[in-house]
Design a protein around this motif. Structure first.
Motif, PDB file in Angstrom:
ATOM      1  N   ASN A  67       0.840  -1.186   0.000  1.00 28.86           N
ATOM      2  CA  ASN A  67       0.000   0.000   0.000  1.00 28.86           C
ATOM      3  C   ASN A  67       0.880   1.243   0.000  1.00 28.86           C
ATOM      4  O   ASN A  67       1.915   1.282   0.667  1.00 28.86           O
ATOM      5  CB  ASN A  67      -0.885   0.023   1.251  1.00 28.86           C
ATOM      6  N   GLU A  68       0.460   2.256  -0.737  1.00 26.28           N
ATOM      7  CA  GLU A  68       1.185   3.524  -0.785  1.00 26.28           C
ATOM      8  C   GLU A  68       0.350   4.593  -0.108  1.00 26.28           C
ATOM      9  O   GLU A  68      -0.876   4.567  -0.164  1.00 26.28           O
ATOM     10  CB  GLU A  68       1.467   3.916  -2.233  1.00 26.28           C
ATOM     11  N   GLY A  69       1.023   5.531   0.531  1.00 23.00           N
ATOM     12  CA  GLY A  69       0.314   6.612   1.196  1.00 23.00           C
ATOM     13  C   GLY A  69       1.242   7.755   1.515  1.00 23.00           C
ATOM     14  O   GLY A  69       2.436   7.725   1.212  1.00 23.00           O
ATOM     15  N   ILE A  70       0.690   8.777   2.123  1.00 17.63           N
ATOM     16  CA  ILE A  70       1.439   9.969   2.526  1.00 17.63           C
ATOM     17  C   ILE A  70       1.410  10.047   4.048  1.00 17.63           C
ATOM     18  O   ILE A  70       0.372   9.858   4.681  1.00 17.63           O
ATOM     19  CB  ILE A  70       0.807  11.249   1.938  1.00 17.63           C
ATOM     20  N   LEU A  71       2.567  10.314   4.636  1.00 17.30           N
ATOM     21  CA  LEU A  71       2.688  10.478   6.083  1.00 17.30           C
ATOM     22  C   LEU A  71       3.036  11.930   6.352  1.00 17.30           C
ATOM     23  O   LEU A  71       4.035  12.436   5.838  1.00 17.30           O
ATOM     24  CB  LEU A  71       3.774   9.549   6.627  1.00 17.30           C
ATOM     25  N   ASN A  72       2.202  12.615   7.113  1.00 18.34           N
ATOM     26  CA  ASN A  72       2.412  14.013   7.453  1.00 18.34           C
ATOM     27  C   ASN A  72       3.043  14.084   8.845  1.00 18.34           C
ATOM     28  O   ASN A  72       2.434  13.667   9.825  1.00 18.34           O
ATOM     29  CB  ASN A  72       1.091  14.779   7.413  1.00 18.34           C
TER      30      ASN A  72
END
Length: 65
Positions: free
Chosen positions: A18-23
């Motif tokens: 899974n790909e995502g953005i971490l803030n």
């Protein structure tokens, strides 16, 4: 100052990447609930990620003057 990082994690149930953005906006990075992406062939189950950083530093001598 906030940092946005792209991340890839494997689902512990079906193994889909899974790909995502971490803030990141502080020194403490909290755990995050991620849902396996059913549109990419995943299982649509929730799982928890615990992000952490590992920093490697190279060390050099200062010689001659």
């Amino acid at each position: 100052m906030s940092i946005n990082l792209s991340l890839r994690v494997l689902c512990p149930y079906c193994g889909l990447e899974n790909e995502g953005i971490l803030n990141i906006d502080s020194h403490y990075i909290p755990k995050k609930i991620v849902t396996c992406d059913i549109e990419m062939g995943g299982c649509d189950k929730d799982f928890v990620i615990e992000p952490r950083f590992k920093i490697t530093a190279d060390v050099y001598k200062i010689e001659g003057v």
